[in-house]
Design a protein around this motif. Structure first.
Motif, PDB file in Angstrom:
ATOM      1  N   VAL A 116       0.845  -1.193   0.000  1.00 54.60           N
ATOM      2  CA  VAL A 116       0.000   0.000   0.000  1.00 54.60           C
ATOM      3  C   VAL A 116       0.883   1.247   0.000  1.00 54.60           C
ATOM      4  CG1 VAL A 116      -1.751   1.309   1.258  1.00 54.60           C
ATOM      5  CG2 VAL A 116      -1.926  -1.180   1.121  1.00 54.60           C
ATOM      6  N   ARG A 117       1.941   1.256   0.820  1.00 51.47           N
ATOM      7  CA  ARG A 117       2.864   2.398   0.879  1.00 51.47           C
ATOM      8  C   ARG A 117       3.466   2.674  -0.504  1.00 51.47           C
ATOM      9  NH1 ARG A 117       6.286   5.402   4.070  1.00 51.47           N
ATOM     10  NH2 ARG A 117       5.547   4.500   6.020  1.00 51.47           N
ATOM     11  N   THR A 118       3.932   1.623  -1.165  1.00 51.70           N
ATOM     12  CA  THR A 118       4.533   1.779  -2.488  1.00 51.70           C
ATOM     13  C   THR A 118       3.523   2.356  -3.472  1.00 51.70           C
ATOM     14  OG1 THR A 118       6.072  -0.025  -2.074  1.00 51.70           O
ATOM     15  CG2 THR A 118       5.685   0.552  -4.369  1.00 51.70           C
ATOM     16  N   GLY A 119       2.291   1.845  -3.445  1.00 54.16           N
ATOM     17  CA  GLY A 119       1.242   2.359  -4.322  1.00 54.16           C
ATOM     18  C   GLY A 119       0.950   3.820  -4.044  1.00 54.16           C
ATOM     19  N   LEU A 120       0.862   4.174  -2.769  1.00 57.04           N
ATOM     20  CA  LEU A 120       0.607   5.569  -2.401  1.00 57.04           C
ATOM     21  C   LEU A 120       1.747   6.472  -2.861  1.00 57.04           C
ATOM     22  CD1 LEU A 120      -0.827   4.996   1.193  1.00 57.04           C
ATOM     23  CD2 LEU A 120      -2.094   5.898  -0.788  1.00 57.04           C
ATOM     24  N   GLN A 121       2.968   6.009  -2.710  1.00 57.86           N
ATOM     25  CA  GLN A 121       4.119   6.803  -3.148  1.00 57.86           C
ATOM     26  C   GLN A 121       4.086   7.014  -4.659  1.00 57.86           C
ATOM     27  OE1 GLN A 121       7.175   4.402  -1.275  1.00 57.86           O
ATOM     28  NE2 GLN A 121       7.359   5.850   0.433  1.00 57.86           N
ATOM     29  N   GLU A 122       3.694   5.991  -5.406  1.00 58.40           N
ATOM     30  CA  GLU A 122       3.567   6.133  -6.865  1.00 58.40           C
ATOM     31  C   GLU A 122       2.520   7.183  -7.230  1.00 58.40           C
ATOM     32  OE1 GLU A 122       3.111   2.576  -9.239  1.00 58.40           O
ATOM     33  OE2 GLU A 122       4.416   1.467  -7.885  1.00 58.40           O
ATOM     34  N   LEU A 123       1.516   7.348  -6.358  1.00 56.08           N
ATOM     35  CA  LEU A 123       0.456   8.322  -6.605  1.00 56.08           C
ATOM     36  C   LEU A 123       0.817   9.723  -6.097  1.00 56.08           C
ATOM     37  CD1 LEU A 123      -2.630   6.116  -5.687  1.00 56.08           C
ATOM     38  CD2 LEU A 123      -1.827   6.752  -7.976  1.00 56.08           C
ATOM     39  N   GLY A 124       1.990   9.855  -5.480  1.00 55.80           N
ATOM     40  CA  GLY A 124       2.446  11.171  -5.041  1.00 55.80           C
ATOM     41  C   GLY A 124       2.313  11.447  -3.559  1.00 55.80           C
ATOM     42  N   PHE A 125       1.835  10.473  -2.778  1.00 54.01           N
ATOM     43  CA  PHE A 125       1.738  10.666  -1.333  1.00 54.01           C
ATOM     44  C   PHE A 125       3.132  10.548  -0.728  1.00 54.01           C
ATOM     45  CE2 PHE A 125      -2.479   9.336  -2.563  1.00 54.01           C
ATOM     46  CZ  PHE A 125      -3.305  10.159  -1.802  1.00 54.01           C
ATOM     47  N   ARG A 126       3.446  11.426   0.215  1.00 59.91           N
ATOM     48  CA  ARG A 126       4.769  11.425   0.839  1.00 59.91           C
ATOM     49  C   ARG A 126       4.715  11.146   2.333  1.00 59.91           C
ATOM     50  NH1 ARG A 126       5.958  10.163  -3.221  1.00 59.91           N
ATOM     51  NH2 ARG A 126       6.494  11.414  -5.001  1.00 59.91           N
ATOM     52  N   ASP A 127       3.660  11.597   3.006  1.00 58.69           N
ATOM     53  CA  ASP A 127       3.549  11.432   4.450  1.00 58.69           C
ATOM     54  C   ASP A 127       2.651  10.238   4.731  1.00 58.69           C
ATOM     55  OD1 ASP A 127       3.577  11.688   7.175  1.00 58.69           O
ATOM     56  OD2 ASP A 127       2.600  13.657   7.229  1.00 58.69           O
ATOM     57  N   ILE A 128       3.274   9.083   4.930  1.00 55.17           N
ATOM     58  CA  ILE A 128       2.535   7.833   5.113  1.00 55.17           C
ATOM     59  C   ILE A 128       2.939   7.233   6.451  1.00 55.17           C
ATOM     60  CG2 ILE A 128       2.061   5.541   4.175  1.00 55.17           C
ATOM     61  CD1 ILE A 128       3.063   6.758   1.419  1.00 55.17           C
ATOM     62  N   LYS A 129       1.964   7.056   7.320  1.00 56.53           N
ATOM     63  CA  LYS A 129       2.191   6.441   8.623  1.00 56.53           C
ATOM     64  C   LYS A 129       1.646   5.018   8.572  1.00 56.53           C
ATOM     65  CE  LYS A 129       1.667  10.861  11.041  1.00 56.53           C
ATOM     66  NZ  LYS A 129       3.080  11.117  11.203  1.00 56.53           N
ATOM     67  N   GLU A 130       2.189   4.152   9.421  1.00 59.06           N
ATOM     68  CA  GLU A 130       1.754   2.760   9.446  1.00 59.06           C
ATOM     69  C   GLU A 130       1.441   2.317  10.867  1.00 59.06           C
ATOM     70  OE1 GLU A 130       4.470   0.072   7.547  1.00 59.06           O
ATOM     71  OE2 GLU A 130       4.761   1.393   5.823  1.00 59.06           O
ATOM     72  N   ALA A 131       0.522   1.368  10.965  1.00 58.70           N
ATOM     73  CA  ALA A 131       0.197   0.744  12.251  1.00 58.70           C
ATOM     74  C   ALA A 131      -0.113  -0.730  11.998  1.00 58.70           C
ATOM     75  CB  ALA A 131      -0.997   1.438  12.895  1.00 58.70           C
ATOM     76  N   PRO A 132       0.299  -1.611  12.927  1.00 57.69           N
ATOM     77  CA  PRO A 132       0.114  -3.054  12.731  1.00 57.69           C
ATOM     78  C   PRO A 132      -1.245  -3.594  13.163  1.00 57.69           C
ATOM     79  CG  PRO A 132       1.391  -2.667  14.701  1.00 57.69           C
ATOM     80  CD  PRO A 132       1.150  -1.320  14.076  1.00 57.69           C
ATOM     81  N   ASP A 133      -2.085  -2.759  13.800  1.00 56.78           N
ATOM     82  CA  ASP A 133      -3.420  -3.203  14.200  1.00 56.78           C
ATOM     83  C   ASP A 133      -4.270  -1.976  14.503  1.00 56.78           C
ATOM     84  OD1 ASP A 133      -3.197  -2.497  17.111  1.00 56.78           O
ATOM     85  OD2 ASP A 133      -1.686  -4.090  17.086  1.00 56.78           O
ATOM     86  N   GLY A 134      -5.558  -2.213  14.723  1.00 58.84           N
ATOM     87  CA  GLY A 134      -6.488  -1.119  14.938  1.00 58.84           C
ATOM     88  C   GLY A 134      -6.197  -0.299  16.179  1.00 58.84           C
ATOM     89  N   GLU A 135      -5.738  -0.960  17.250  1.00 54.33           N
ATOM     90  CA  GLU A 135      -5.418  -0.209  18.470  1.00 54.33           C
ATOM     91  C   GLU A 135      -4.286   0.780  18.214  1.00 54.33           C
ATOM     92  OE1 GLU A 135      -4.621  -2.852  21.725  1.00 54.33           O
ATOM     93  OE2 GLU A 135      -6.715  -3.485  21.878  1.00 54.33           O
ATOM     94  N   ALA A 136      -3.220   0.315  17.562  1.00 54.75           N
ATOM     95  CA  ALA A 136      -2.090   1.192  17.251  1.00 54.75           C
ATOM     96  C   ALA A 136      -2.523   2.287  16.271  1.00 54.75           C
ATOM     97  CB  ALA A 136      -0.929   0.377  16.676  1.00 54.75           C
ATOM     98  N   GLY A 137      -3.382   1.930  15.322  1.00 59.86           N
ATOM     99  CA  GLY A 137      -3.884   2.919  14.369  1.00 59.86           C
ATOM    100  C   GLY A 137      -4.667   4.019  15.052  1.00 59.86           C
ATOM    101  N   LEU A 138      -5.496   3.649  16.007  1.00 55.76           N
ATOM    102  CA  LEU A 138      -6.276   4.641  16.745  1.00 55.76           C
ATOM    103  C   LEU A 138      -5.345   5.567  17.533  1.00 55.76           C
ATOM    104  CD1 LEU A 138      -9.085   5.685  17.411  1.00 55.76           C
ATOM    105  CD2 LEU A 138      -9.185   4.017  19.272  1.00 55.76           C
ATOM    106  N   ARG A 139      -4.293   5.005  18.135  1.00 59.56           N
ATOM    107  CA  ARG A 139      -3.326   5.837  18.871  1.00 59.56           C
ATOM    108  C   ARG A 139      -2.680   6.858  17.936  1.00 59.56           C
ATOM    109  NH1 ARG A 139      -2.257   0.987  21.575  1.00 59.56           N
ATOM    110  NH2 ARG A 139      -0.431   0.537  20.286  1.00 59.56           N
TER     111      ARG A 139
END
Length: 129
Positions: A22-45
Motif C-alpha cells: 500500500v505504501r509503495t502504491g501511495l508513493q507512486e500516486l504522489g503521497f509522501r507522508d505515510i504512517k503505518e500501524a500493525p493493528d487497529g489499536e495502534a492505528g487509533l493511537r
C-alpha cells in the motif's frame, strides 16, 4: 482537494508485506507522508496523536479489527469525519453492508492495482494530482 503530497495517510494492516504494498502504491500516486500501524489499536493511537487525512485499513486484524477501528473513529468527535477506506480480501456483501452502516467511505479488495487504489481514493476526495 489538496494534492496527494500534502496529505497524511495512515495504513493499518497486521501484515508488513501488505503495508509495504500500500505504501509503495501511495508513493507512486504522489503521497509522501505515510504512517503505518500493525493493528487497529495502534492505528487509533496514531490518529489521536497526529493529524491524518485518510485511513486505509485492513479488515481482519488482531486486537481491534477494521470495523472496530472504523466504529472507534466515527464515535470520537475530533476524528469522526476522517475519510476511511477498508482494505479486505473479503468482498462479501455482509462485510460491505456493515462497513457502510458504520460510515466507511470506500473499500478496496485485495489484490489491488495502483490504478484501483487511485480510483478508490479519488472517489472519496476527487482528483488527487
Amino acid at each position: 482537494m489538496p494534492a496527494a503530497a500534502s496529505m497524511t495517510v495512515l495504513v493499518v494492516d497486521d501484515q508488513q508485506t501488505m503495508r509495504s504494498l500500500v505504501r509503495t502504491g501511495l508513493q507512486e500516486l504522489g503521497f509522501r507522508d505515510i504512517k503505518e500501524a500493525p493493528d487497529g489499536e495502534a492505528g487509533l493511537r496514531v490518529m489521536l496523536t497526529s493529524k491524518v487525512h485518510l485511513v486505509i485499513s485492513d479488515y481482519n486484524m488482531p486486537k481491534l479489527d477494521g470495523l472496530g477501528l472504523l466504529r472507534a473513529v466515527r464515535g470520537h468527535e475530533p476524528i469522526r469525519t476522517t475519510p476511511y477506506i477498508m482494505l479486505t480480501g473479503r468482498a462479501d456483501r455482509e462485510l460491505v453492508q456493515r462497513a457502510v452502516q458504520f460510515g466507511v467511505n470506500n473499500y478496496l479488495v485485495k489484490p489491488f492495482t495502483v490504478g484501483t487504489l487511485k480510483e478508490k481514493i479519488e472517489a472519496v476526495f476527487g482528483p488527487i494530482t
